[in-house]
Write a protein that holds these residues in place. Structure first.
Motif, mmCIF file in Angstrom:
data_model
loop_
_atom_site.group_PDB
_atom_site.id
_atom_site.type_symbol
_atom_site.label_atom_id
_atom_site.label_comp_id
_atom_site.label_asym_id
_atom_site.label_seq_id
_atom_site.Cartn_x
_atom_site.Cartn_y
_atom_site.Cartn_z
ATOM 1 N N ILE A 83 49.555 51.159 49.087
ATOM 2 C CA ILE A 83 50.804 50.423 49.199
ATOM 3 C C ILE A 83 50.918 49.516 47.982
ATOM 4 O O ILE A 83 49.990 48.760 47.670
ATOM 5 C CB ILE A 83 50.848 49.603 50.502
ATOM 6 N N ASN A 84 52.027 49.614 47.281
ATOM 7 C CA ASN A 84 52.277 48.781 46.106
ATOM 8 C C ASN A 84 53.158 47.602 46.494
ATOM 9 O O ASN A 84 54.190 47.779 47.141
ATOM 10 C CB ASN A 84 52.964 49.609 45.014
ATOM 11 N N LEU A 85 52.714 46.416 46.097
ATOM 12 C CA LEU A 85 53.462 45.195 46.356
ATOM 13 C C LEU A 85 53.807 44.520 45.045
ATOM 14 O O LEU A 85 53.056 44.622 44.068
ATOM 15 C CB LEU A 85 52.628 44.228 47.206
ATOM 16 N N THR A 86 54.912 43.812 45.030
ATOM 17 C CA THR A 86 55.269 42.926 43.932
ATOM 18 C C THR A 86 55.208 41.509 44.482
ATOM 19 O O THR A 86 55.758 41.232 45.550
ATOM 20 C CB THR A 86 56.680 43.239 43.405
ATOM 21 N N ILE A 87 54.525 40.631 43.756
ATOM 22 C CA ILE A 87 54.353 39.244 44.195
ATOM 23 C C ILE A 87 54.914 38.320 43.127
ATOM 24 O O ILE A 87 54.561 38.449 41.952
ATOM 25 C CB ILE A 87 52.868 38.923 44.447
ATOM 26 N N GLU A 88 55.773 37.399 43.544
ATOM 27 C CA GLU A 88 56.246 36.358 42.637
ATOM 28 C C GLU A 88 55.641 35.039 43.108
ATOM 29 O O GLU A 88 55.818 34.648 44.265
ATOM 30 C CB GLU A 88 57.763 36.260 42.624
ATOM 31 N N TYR A 89 54.931 34.380 42.208
ATOM 32 C CA TYR A 89 54.286 33.115 42.547
ATOM 33 C C TYR A 89 55.240 31.948 42.338
ATOM 34 O O TYR A 89 55.903 31.851 41.308
ATOM 35 C CB TYR A 89 53.024 32.918 41.700
ATOM 36 N N MET A 90 55.296 31.079 43.341
ATOM 37 C CA MET A 90 56.090 29.860 43.289
ATOM 38 C C MET A 90 55.162 28.704 43.638
ATOM 39 O O MET A 90 55.334 28.033 44.644
ATOM 40 C CB MET A 90 57.248 29.957 44.281
ATOM 41 N N THR A 91 54.131 28.571 42.820
ATOM 42 C CA THR A 91 53.089 27.569 43.078
ATOM 43 C C THR A 91 53.063 26.526 41.970
ATOM 44 O O THR A 91 53.735 26.654 40.951
ATOM 45 C CB THR A 91 51.711 28.256 43.153
ATOM 46 N N SER A 92 52.247 25.511 42.171
ATOM 47 C CA SER A 92 52.155 24.428 41.177
ATOM 48 C C SER A 92 51.245 24.795 40.010
ATOM 49 O O SER A 92 51.128 24.030 39.071
ATOM 50 C CB SER A 92 51.631 23.168 41.858
ATOM 51 N N TYR A 93 50.584 25.945 40.049
ATOM 52 C CA TYR A 93 49.682 26.336 38.955
ATOM 53 C C TYR A 93 50.386 27.224 37.966
ATOM 54 O O TYR A 93 51.181 28.028 38.261
ATOM 55 C CB TYR A 93 48.466 27.070 39.501
#
Length: 92
Positions: free
Chosen positions: A82-92
């Motif tokens: 399974i292929n996922l796309t992740i967008e990070y919305m973090t403080s780092y």
């Protein structure tokens, strides 16, 4: 089996990256691994889900292609990638 393995790449705020989830089953049928892949697709929906992470979040979406069946040397082992796309919305 069954079990799941995955990689978890990290990225800077606002950056998208790809992740791979592997579903492993020992069965003669394709039904169970297909059903689990469909369950993941339904959980993500068409627009993905936002998961809390490091004071912000990770927007996890279906990647392209979403799911592939993979052969194994042992015919009793059924694997789905399974292929996922992740967008990070973090403080780092």
């Amino acid at each position: 089996m069954p079990y799941i393995t995955y990689d978890l790449p990290t990225a800077a705020f606002g950056t998208q990256c790809n992740s791979e989830v592997n579903l492993w089953y020992r069965t003669s049928s394709e039904a169970a691994p297909n059903a689990k892949a469909e369950e993941v697709a339904r959980a993500l929906g068409l627009s993905g889900v936002l998961l809390p992470c490091d004071g912000g979040g990770m927007w996890v979406m279906q990647g392209e292609p979403f799911c592939n069946a993979m052969a194994d040397e042992d015919n009793a082992v059924k694997r789905r990638i399974i292929n996922l796309t992740i967008e990070y919305m973090t403080s780092y």
